[in-house]
Design a protein around this motif. Structure first.
Motif: not given
Length: 597
Positions: A97-98, A100, A145, A147-148, A171, A173, A193, A208
């Motif tokens: 999960r990231s 945005y 984005r 953080t992820s 989101r 991904e 990134e 991103g």
């Protein structure tokens, strides 16, 4: 009559009716006038607002309305999988999960307030959030984005905030996944990134975009990255998706197969352990890199999420885990005696049958240089390699001179004759400077002691473990300098074609037999226990001021039809036969199917 007339006038129904009609008419006119003023003002205010919205703020509001209703969402492409030579996964992808943000949803002032709130939930500095928004621009119609790879607890904490706040989106991904942890980290590298400079250099990259930052991830990025797609969706006022209006599917990245053998890589890293150093294994006939271990190492998976200041500082620590020691120069010690032997025999000043008197010490240029364990009498090149006589190589080095040693060292693969671009890794070449080059590099003149120490692989000589593996391969395979490479697609191509050196067959045979004698009866006897085919090799123990000796080893097996060549360097590992040779043995054991013995 006058009195009657007055009374009549006062109470007459006709007079009273006429007055009432006049007053009522006047009242209705006032009401109508007031109503007209109200209506006129209402129309005026709305007209003014319409003019303001349409003429002065029309473009902004149309853009705003469209943005609230329709959004273009980038769809990340899956990076290509990286495999070892047998099809085993070294790098793949997994779902995460990231978070945005949609810049246009708020003013910079409002974003500053939200950034403070989000920083507490996401555990990242508010300045980092603002910096990303500012880098994109608050008028950007695309999400940013911030953080992820957030964990479950962070996702739960953020879900409530996102549901009540426009412009915050979580989101799902793909992120990069390394199933073997830190294994082969220096080869594989890591992803992150794209920087501002990378985005400018690649206009097709969306914000991103994930790109390779090191190792194969970087050098093979054009194949691995794929092409991102887009989704055009309609959303409600809270940003929830209503329907999909169109889609451009992403194109996944292509798979990449390496020459690395996962089992050999594991064996090399396990044997090296937590020590500083490196171990390299290559195919001495093709140049395929079978294993390349460097320690200490790091886990590339940490770059899939946020890298805290503490984590980054550890990666920059004194042990230098980012440094690929397989491509860093070390004084090679006695392993370099193979080079001095080749140079002596190729110079024409010595023949395979030549013998040199060894002793406890020799004095050259007024300086006394000692043998490491007493003299061996009158010996030839094979015994000089087997017993690693220092005085033998002091004398031979002085007789042939540094230019010959430098020339043939380069021919064997040291000091720039390997094309590091084929590997796609950051690293250095070793050095075997001539007197002229020493003057250019260090601004100092040449001394006879430089020649003496060069003969035994110390002083100004530096060789990388990768170069050592190529050097010993050139001797083992009959005089062909291979070009080491990591991509399986490059094997047996024009790019990696082996280069025939000018080594005479008699030189090759003499030095190769000397290296085999090292294992048969010399300092490498521990590798001759019968568990693997007979091999050739050379130990090295490097004395360094103020610290423990470095341990070195080079080798190849089988002795007369080599399939694998190795080079090992262990910082402060002590004797080469104790600190480095066992690592080579572990690699040979794995290659020849004798794990655990």
């Amino acid at each position: 009559m006058a009195q009657d007339f007055g009374l009549y006038s006062k109470f007459s129904p006709v007079a009273r009716t006429s007055g009432q009609q006049t007053s009522s008419k006047r009242h209705r006119l006032v009401q109508a006038f007031i109503m007209m003023l109200v209506i006129t003002n209402f129309i005026g205010i709305n007209a003014y607002r319409i003019v303001q919205l349409q003429l002065f703020q029309g473009e902004y509001n149309r853009e705003r309305a469209d943005n609230n209703r329709i959004r273009l969402m980038p769809v990340a492409a899956s990076r290509g999988t990286i495999y070892d030579r047998k099809g085993r996964i070294l790098a793949s992808n997994r779902l995460s999960r990231s978070v945005y943000l949609w810049p246009q949803e708020y003013t910079p002032t409002k974003w500053s307030e939200l950034a403070t709130e989000l920083s507490l939930i996401l555990d990242i500095p508010a300045t980092d959030i603002i910096n990303k928004l500012e880098a994109t621009g608050y008028n950007s119609p695309l999400p940013v984005r911030i953080t992820s790879n957030i964990d479950r607890s962070t996702f739960v904490a953020l879900a409530e905030k996102a549901s009540e706040t426009r412009g915050v989106e979580v989101r799902t991904e793909n992120i990069r996944h390394y199933p073997n942890g830190s294994l082969a980290a220096h080869l594989l590298g890591y992803t992150g990134e794209a920087t501002k400079e990378e985005l400018i250099a690649n206009p097709k990259y969306p914000m991103g975009m994930i790109v390779g930052k090191m190792g194969i991830e970087r050098s093979a990025n054009s194949a691995l990255e794929g092409v991102w797609g887009n989704r055009l969706i309609e959303v409600d006022a809270k940003g929830n998706e209503i329907q999909e209006l169109g889609v451009e599917n992403p194109t996944s990245g292509k798979p990449v197969t390496l020459t690395i053998d996962l089992d050999l890589q594991k064996a090399a890293e396990k044997a090296l352990g937590n020590r500083r150093g490196a171990a390299v294994a290559i195919n001495p006939k093709t140049g395929e890199v079978l294993a390349m271990a460097s320690g200490p190492t790091f886990n590339p998976s940490i770059f899939a999420g946020k890298v805290t200041k503490e984590k980054w500082q550890r990666l920059q620590g004194a042990s230098k885990p980012f440094l690929n020691r397989a491509l860093q120069g070390y004084p090679p010690g006695s392993t370099f005696k193979a080079v001095t032997s080749v140079a002596a025999l190729q110079s024409g000043k010595y023949s395979p049958n030549s013998k040199i008197a060894t002793a406890n010490s020799v004095t050259i240029g007024g300086i006394t240089f000692n043998e490491h364990s007493g003299g061996y009498g009158l010996i030839g090149f094979r015994d000089a390699l087997a017993y690693s006589s220092n005085t033998f190589y002091y004398k031979s080095a002085v007789k042939i001179g540094p230019e010959q040693i430098s020339k043939w060292g380069r021919e064997l693969g040291i000091g720039g004759s390997i094309d590091l671009k084929l590997l796609g890794l950051n690293g250095n070449h070793g050095q075997i400077p001539t007197p002229k080059e020493k003057e250019e590099i260090y601004g100092e003149g040449w001394h006879i002691a430089d020649t003496v120490t060069m003969g035994i692989g110390q002083g100004l000589v530096l060789v990388t473990p990768l170069e050592s593996s190529v050097m010993v391969s050139t001797i083992a395979n009959g005089g062909y300098r291979v070009q080491p490479h990591l991509l399986a697609s490059q094997t047996n191509t024009v790019t990696t074609k082996s280069i025939k050196t000018g080594l005479k067959p008699s030189t090759i045979n003499t030095v190769r037999e000397g290296l085999i004698d090292v294992v048969r009866k010399g300092t490498g006897r521990r590798l001759n226990d019968g568990s693997i085919p007979l091999s050739g090799g050379k130990t090295g123990t490097v004395e360094l001021p103020g610290q423990a000796d470095n341990a070195m080893y080079i080798g190849f097996a089988p002795a007369y039809n080599p399939e694998i060549a190795v080079a090992v360097a262990v910082e402060e590992g002590g004797y080469g036969s104790v600190g480095a040779a066992p690592i080579a043995k572990a690699i040979f054991d794995t290659y020849f199917g004798n794990q655990g013995k």
